[in-house]
Design an enzyme around this catalytic site. Sequence first.
Site, PDB file in Angstrom:
ATOM      1  N   ARG A 247      38.143  58.396  31.814  1.00  0.00           N
ATOM      2  CA  ARG A 247      38.982  59.422  31.202  1.00  0.00           C
ATOM      3  C   ARG A 247      39.981  58.761  30.260  1.00  0.00           C
ATOM      4  NH1 ARG A 247      41.898  59.226  36.523  1.00  0.00           N
ATOM      5  NH2 ARG A 247      44.132  58.990  36.117  1.00  0.00           N
ATOM      6  N   ASN A 248      39.720  57.507  29.919  1.00  0.00           N
ATOM      7  CA  ASN A 248      40.617  56.718  29.080  1.00  0.00           C
ATOM      8  C   ASN A 248      39.907  56.210  27.831  1.00  0.00           C
ATOM      9  OD1 ASN A 248      43.137  56.569  30.629  1.00  0.00           O
ATOM     10  ND2 ASN A 248      41.889  55.528  32.162  1.00  0.00           N
TER      11      ASN A 248
ATOM     12  N   GLN B 275      32.040  55.868  34.230  1.00  0.00           N
ATOM     13  CA  GLN B 275      32.911  57.040  34.167  1.00  0.00           C
ATOM     14  C   GLN B 275      34.258  56.637  33.591  1.00  0.00           C
ATOM     15  OE1 GLN B 275      33.678  60.306  34.931  1.00  0.00           O
ATOM     16  NE2 GLN B 275      35.871  59.922  34.824  1.00  0.00           N
TER      17      GLN B 275
ATOM     18  N   GLY C 163      35.738  51.436  39.606  1.00  0.00           N
ATOM     19  CA  GLY C 163      36.866  50.552  39.353  1.00  0.00           C
ATOM     20  C   GLY C 163      37.991  50.698  40.360  1.00  0.00           C
ATOM     21  N   ARG C 164      39.003  49.909  40.160  1.00  0.00           N
ATOM     22  CA  ARG C 164      40.205  49.969  40.983  1.00  0.00           C
ATOM     23  C   ARG C 164      40.876  51.334  40.800  1.00  0.00           C
ATOM     24  NH1 ARG C 164      45.631  48.960  40.503  1.00  0.00           N
ATOM     25  NH2 ARG C 164      46.640  47.767  42.164  1.00  0.00           N
ATOM     26  N   ASP C 165      41.218  51.992  41.889  1.00  0.00           N
ATOM     27  CA  ASP C 165      41.885  53.293  41.873  1.00  0.00           C
ATOM     28  C   ASP C 165      41.090  54.316  41.058  1.00  0.00           C
ATOM     29  OD1 ASP C 165      43.917  54.980  42.761  1.00  0.00           O
ATOM     30  OD2 ASP C 165      45.121  54.691  40.966  1.00  0.00           O
ATOM     31  N   HIS C 166      39.791  54.315  41.243  1.00  0.00           N
ATOM     32  CA  HIS C 166      38.907  55.229  40.527  1.00  0.00           C
ATOM     33  C   HIS C 166      39.299  56.678  40.817  1.00  0.00           C
ATOM     34  CE1 HIS C 166      34.802  56.071  38.787  1.00  0.00           C
ATOM     35  NE2 HIS C 166      35.077  57.240  39.355  1.00  0.00           N
ATOM     36  N   ALA C 167      39.527  57.453  39.755  1.00  0.00           N
ATOM     37  CA  ALA C 167      39.877  58.878  39.837  1.00  0.00           C
ATOM     38  C   ALA C 167      41.185  59.132  40.577  1.00  0.00           C
ATOM     39  CB  ALA C 167      38.751  59.691  40.484  1.00  0.00           C
TER      40      ALA C 167
END
Length: 376
Positions: free
Chosen positions: A187-188, A185, A279-283
């Site tokens: 958004r980057n 997933q 991942g780290r700090d997902h969403a």
Amino acid sequence: MGIAQPHGGKLVNRSTNKNYDNLFSVQVTADLASDIENISDGIFSPLEGFLLREDFEKVITKGRLANDLPWTIPIVLDVDKETATKMKDAKDVALSVNGTNFAVLHVEEIYAFDKNATAKGVYGTTDEKHPGVAKTMSMKEFLVGGKIDYIERQAETPIRRYRKTPRETRELFEKAGWKTIVGFQTRNVPHVAHEMLQKASLNTHDGLFVNPLIGKKKSGDYKDEVIVAAYETLIKYYYPQNRCYLATLHTEMRYAGPKEAIHHAIMRKNFGCTNIIIGRDHAGVGTYYDPFASQRIFDDYPDIGIGPIFYPAFFYCKKCLSFASERNCPHGQEFKEQLSGTKLRTMILQKQSPSEYMMRPEVSKILVNWDNPFVD
């Protein structure tokens, strides 16, 4: 192990060629129209429509549907009192976007809801500076529950060329012979650190499913077209073509941190993925969530049916002469080329190419040459 079973055991299909004429029509946003299409195609399986009250309240308070199946993000239609009254009388209601009726809602239940409780249950906060909370507080006072029938597809556009249904992705995975599929997933645009996570997964799994989220995002995020162009380029030049598949997911970012991580996992399970990288700090957004909350929440969902993969943060070590993590690199900060989103954004706006340790040059070229790659 084989391709994951759909969430709830059955892939939903609410497409129909029935003719619903002369119905009362309700306008919805483009993002909600995408989510109605996601219901129809089974991306939101087992949902067949908008949540009824019992399901909604269990999602808010327990992160599960009324039947105890994991589900953390409420999929709802909000309306004002006048519209609610008309819908109650009509029963079958046309849903319209940009003046075109594209679906029908079979109204089963209309109910009021507590916005503060909803925000707290989904986002863990009632602070209206949080984009998800702000949206919740702006919602109308009633929710309408019921199954949908999807009649007319959205018009094909360049940004939709990679949109796939779970039936299509499952067929592609089967044809490729993949038994273990890792979903990613994003958004980057892809940083080299993202690439390292993805390729580490390819060492132990058959295929990689890169699934960028296309839809409404907050100011400062990358534009959808930029994300797709960047991944097209990265995959073309740096990935084995028979091990990686790119498809887009058309829904909006909720920025719900851990609750959204579970939602992201469920959708990729429906696409056929056996695993998902979290991942780290997902969403996440701002400092609302602990960086590892989106990983710890999976302890509460041992029955989710898709395996999360957790990786430490990657960086380039100038001493090791390779990409590394805190787990395998002993060197100090002076040797580490760290990725800073703020620094990267500043460089791109100033038309400066990031270091090759931060971003592949082919990807950097796309961003630097884009007039403004960020959402205003």
